[in-house]
Design a protein around this motif. Structure first.
Motif, PDB file in Angstrom:
ATOM      1  N   HIS B 114     -44.640  16.595  23.552  1.00  0.00           N
ATOM      2  CA  HIS B 114     -45.289  16.319  24.832  1.00  0.00           C
ATOM      3  C   HIS B 114     -44.482  15.331  25.690  1.00  0.00           C
ATOM      4  O   HIS B 114     -44.370  15.502  26.911  1.00  0.00           O
ATOM      5  N   HIS B 118     -42.619  15.650  29.430  1.00  0.00           N
ATOM      6  CA  HIS B 118     -42.794  14.795  30.614  1.00  0.00           C
ATOM      7  C   HIS B 118     -41.447  14.497  31.272  1.00  0.00           C
ATOM      8  O   HIS B 118     -41.361  14.299  32.477  1.00  0.00           O
ATOM      9  N   SER B 139     -48.748   6.730  30.716  1.00  0.00           N
ATOM     10  CA  SER B 139     -49.988   7.461  30.993  1.00  0.00           C
ATOM     11  C   SER B 139     -51.118   6.771  30.259  1.00  0.00           C
ATOM     12  O   SER B 139     -50.932   5.693  29.707  1.00  0.00           O
ATOM     13  N   HIS B 142     -49.824   7.131  26.485  1.00  0.00           N
ATOM     14  CA  HIS B 142     -48.520   6.660  26.022  1.00  0.00           C
ATOM     15  C   HIS B 142     -47.836   5.768  27.037  1.00  0.00           C
ATOM     16  O   HIS B 142     -48.066   5.870  28.234  1.00  0.00           O
ATOM     17  N   ASP B 311     -50.516  15.471  32.994  1.00  0.00           N
ATOM     18  CA  ASP B 311     -50.311  16.534  32.010  1.00  0.00           C
ATOM     19  C   ASP B 311     -50.542  17.905  32.632  1.00  0.00           C
ATOM     20  O   ASP B 311     -51.501  18.111  33.377  1.00  0.00           O
TER      21      ASP B 311
HETATM   22 ZN   LIG Z   1     -48.905  13.025  28.923  1.00  0.00          ZN
END
Ligand SMILES: [Zn+2]
Lengths: 225, 352
Positions: B114, B118, B139, B142, B311
């Motif tokens: 993931h 990004h 985010s 994270h 996302d």
């Molecule tokens: Zn994310």
């Protein structure tokens, strides 16, 4: 018609190919692996394997049948999302069947039976079937003792399924050996009328029976002394 | 170009169900369904609620993406899916969906990271990424600083949050100020009318003694507590809360630390490119501050448009496209969802 059957509502991860004809349902290929923690890893390779067994391409399929549960949520969703996405990609109708019915219906022998699968948290998913294999109560989720009391009221003579084995002592019923998990042929048979009639496919809505564990945000605690 | 790979990407690691379709670096479709409103009353994402929503949303979201791109599943060259990190049950829906499509349409499937996605999403806006680059990913889930030396094969983690994610701090401060969830956009809006220098909130892990052990790490827990103390003192004194000033000063403290550390990483590694991604990268002050400060050192900041920062499936498709072009092997059908997938794993290859 070649039909794909999947069920991931119990620790048994099931993929099967059956032939549905006017004469009935015939098993052609199946994979069943019992592992409560690996539904996501196991199911797609099993679907691939049953197709390979028959040398069939996915385009040879005519319909998809999926067990709707009830079952532990995370594993249950694997089978349903697999069936739904394959149905979408192939333009096939998908049909849902209560997974417990594929345990209780094949056990029909003239007297009422209780079918149960493990719901964790010391509970079972259960339903009661009459002598002809028709579901008359359930599906429900509760402590085994609650199911046992209902079973006594309904003059149930035997219990069946993985949950029945696990809680045999509480249920106080003779436990039949098989089936322990949903039978793929039974899942297909319970959808056979819809398949044969070319009924429109259905959205595969899981039988969760429990609300999500979610706690509303509580009032904020003070940070000052 | 027609010979560039046509790749479909599926994202379900948190509360957004995303399906994106790209050809090479060109975005063709970015369909999204969000369960954010179902989580709002809990003040955070409820994993089981998110997983249920993904199951309901995946088929219609795929339909919309295919229609938007004007392609069919038979046309695509590969299917990429976020296989980690994220919420285990939520990831599993996307991974199982990707495999269902892959088996039905006979396509290779790539389980991807993931966070690397990004980074990759910026290629849809600004073209191929110069390597090495530094990436700042911030985010609600994270907060990481990475050295991207080879996006197809591996990235090097430099630092991460040691407590709250940056987005979480925004959510918590928003709640404190009576602003809705998710807090980021509301804090950003409120801060617009405030003075960022009104209140001196702490900058976590920037003191000399902290820098020795945590040069590229972040901490937002102390900042969040400092804001809470400041607000409570005011409330106890019966004074009104200057929401705009608190929001602006808090936001300034977060951005100051994030940008300061990201530029420090660029300069010490001799890297000229900084990519910023993740939901917090949509913050207007973060974007402006990054541009201003980076200009001094001739560092180029690449930040995709806000819709691509949060996302989505396009970011997964973008990374998938990069992997296909680089000749990376796809995953096997027994690909697991890995909620704790390490940053060093960009994709799960089927090779030994
Ligand atoms: Zn994310």
């Amino acid at each position: 018609m070649l039909v794909l059957v999947v069920d991931s509502s119990t620790p048994a991860v099931i993929a099967a190919l059956v032939e549905v004809t006017a004469a009935g349902v015939e098993m052609r290929a199946q994979r069943c692996a019992v592992d409560a923690r690996a539904h996501g890893e196991l199911l797609a390779p099993q679907v691939d394997a049953v197709l390979a067994d028959l040398g069939a391409r996915p385009s040879a399929l005519g319909a998809i049948v999926a067990g709707l549960g009830p079952g532990p949520f995370t594993g249950l969703r694997v089978g349903l999302v697999t069936a739904a996405t394959m149905g979408q990609a192939l333009g096939l109708p998908t049909y849902g069947v209560c997974s417990l019915d594929a345990v209780g219906f094949p056990a029909a022998a003239g007297e009422p039976v209780l079918a149960a699968t493990d719901a964790r948290r010391r509970e079972i998913y259960w339903a009661v079937y009459d002598g002809a294999g028709q579901r008359i109560v359930g599906p429900e989720v509760s402590a085994p003792a609650v199911a046992a009391a209902r079973a006594r009221d309904l003059a149930v003579v035997a219990a069946i399924g993985d949950g029945a084995h696990r809680y045999a002592a509480t249920l106080e019923l003779p436990v039949a050996d098989e089936p322990r998990y949903p039978l793929p042929v039974a899942l297909a048979r319970l959808a056979a009328e819809r398949i044969a009639a070319g009924a429109p496919g259905e959205p595969l809505t899981p039988l969760y029976l429990r609300r999500p564990d979610a706690v509303a945000a509580a009032g904020r605690k003070s940070v000052l002394p | 170009m027609a010979d560039e790979p046509l790749v479909l990407g599926i994202e379900t690691s948190c509360d957004e169900t995303g399906v994106g379709i790209v050809r090479g670096h060109t975005l063709l479709a970015d369909a999204l369904a969000s369960s954010v409103e179902e989580h709002a009353r809990f003040g955070g994402v409820v994993p089981e609620v998110a997983s249920r929503a993904h199951l309901e949303a995946i088929v219609p979201t795929m339909d919309r993406a295919l229609t938007e791109a004007g392609v069919t599943l038979a046309d695509v060259d590969a299917i990429a899916v976020t296989s980690g990190p994220g919420l285990a049950g939520a990831l599993l829906v996307g991974v199982a969906a990707a495999k269902g499509y892959a088996v039905a349409a006979d396509k290779p499937v790539y389980g991807v990271n993931h966070l690397a996605a990004h980074v990759a999403v910026d290629t849809l806006e600004h073209g191929p990424l110069p390597e090495p680059a530094i990436a700042l990913l911030v985010s609600g889930g994270h907060s990481s600083l990475l050295l991207v030396d080879d996006l197809a094969h591996g990235v090097t983690p430099l630092g991460a949050t040691i407590d709250d994610a940056a987005g979480e701090a925004f959510d918590k401060v928003a709640r404190l100020l009576g602003l809705p969830f998710p807090g980021g956009p509301y804090i950003d809006r409120a801060a617009g009318a405030g003075d960022p220098a009104a209140i001196a909130f702490p900058r976590g892990l920037t003191a000399a003694k902290d820098l020795a052990a945590h040069r590229y790490d972040f901490s937002f827990s102390g900042l969040k507590t400092a804001v809470a103390r400041w607000v409570e003192r005011r409330q106890r004194a019966g004074e009104p809360i200057p929401v705009a000033d608190v929001a602006a000063s808090f936001q300034e403290a977060v951005c100051d630390v994030l940008i300061g550390k990201a530029l420090d990483a660029c300069r010490s590694s001799g890297v000229q490119t900084l990519v910023i991604g993740g939901g917090v990268a949509a913050n207007s002050r973060l974007r402006a501050m990054a541009e201003q400060r980076a200009a001094k050192y001739d560092i180029r900041v690449r930040t995709p448009r806000p819709k691509l920062c949060t996302d989505n499936g396009a970011m997964v498709a973008a990374l998938g496209s990069h992997l296909v072009a680089a000749g990376v092997a796809p995953s096997r059908l027994d690909l697991p969802a890995d909620s704790a997938m390490p940053l060093t794993t960009v994709s799960v290859t089927g090779e030994e």
